[in-house]
Design an enzyme around this catalytic site. Sequence first.
Site, short mmCIF file in Angstrom:
data_model
loop_
_atom_site.label_atom_id
_atom_site.label_comp_id
_atom_site.label_asym_id
_atom_site.label_seq_id
_atom_site.Cartn_x
_atom_site.Cartn_y
_atom_site.Cartn_z
N ASP A 11 40.69 3.32 -20.50
CA ASP A 11 41.28 1.97 -20.47
C ASP A 11 42.44 1.90 -19.49
OD1 ASP A 11 39.53 1.63 -22.60
OD2 ASP A 11 41.08 1.91 -24.11
N ASP A 29 45.65 4.24 -20.43
CA ASP A 29 46.46 3.02 -20.32
C ASP A 29 47.42 3.08 -19.13
OD1 ASP A 29 45.15 2.54 -22.66
OD2 ASP A 29 46.91 2.53 -23.94
#
Length: 360
Positions: free
Chosen positions: A208, A187
């Site tokens: 991600d 992230d």
Amino acid sequence: MAPMILLSFVLFSFVCFYTGLDNVVKGLECQLNPNNPAKVWYTLSVSPPARHESNSNFTIKRENGQLSYTSIQAAIDSITDGNDKWIRIFKINLHKSCILLEGRYAQKTLIEFNAHQDTLESATFTSLAENFVAKHITFVNTHNYNLYGRGTRNQNANANDVTQAVAAMIYGDKSAFYSCGFFGVQDTLWDSQGRHYFKNCYIDGAFDFIMGNGQSIYDECIIRVLGNAIAAYGGVGYITAQSRSSDEDPSGFVFKGGVVEGNGKAWLGRAWGSHSRVIFNDKKIKSKQKFNDIIVPERWSPWDFENDPVKHFTYTDQNCDGPGNDTSRRQFNTTLTDLQMQQFIDLSYIVAEGWISNQP
């Protein structure tokens, strides 16, 4: 020269909840200074301590005099709420609208922190302000990220302790980043909402690491996959997790040119939303977007939407090149006509009213 290391901070200001070009919540219009080469009204600059480990106070200099503060935050607090004039911040943190945050070199101007308790709380840098520009700054979350080994795993890190650790979370509408770095593992860059422009930026990560519901163009950016940081998970990661949730949602990540490189393997993206939209495209003849040989051949994952009878994703990687450009096993591909593609790769996708030209 030791890099300057600043601690975590939050930008508190106006939030523009972007719902589409026809329903934009109009935000504050910032005034440029036509008589200043940098187009700003004044500059706040920072003289850091001789050593970055020092706890010495910073000295803040302003064009109309010199002011000393006991903290960087105090200097930012000196800017009035509701400020509508562009002010250049040189090498420090900020939390006001109409701010240009500028470092001299991204490699030596770092905003670094180590936090991973919760995704919302872990970000080294959080921007809620609209009308924000950053140039030549690197944002780092060092949880499971060895900064000086450029992403190699921290030797003392728990092999199974990779978790959310955001380097930058961008909420504010009309935000632009030029030659900036975003370094982390999971992230890394939370491109949360609003219209954003990233030009010549470096983005490191594994899981991600470009995520959110932003309506954003990534122009000639270098994306680096850190498979060595997730070796305990097989070294296979995901570059994007875009969260578009309906046909009416204007958001999407558009990658124009640049390079996808690194080590290990990675999917181009997985669907964080039911209508996830990610586009990789470059029609330049001599400088096509390059995929290193790290891309999983299936390319795109439906994630939690595997069992949906109809897949509403807009996933495409057109006009790309490189050893990782094997499309023979691609799971999803939305073929766009030249006209449809132009609507995404043109700056008008994010700047219909010309906000980028109104920034310094």
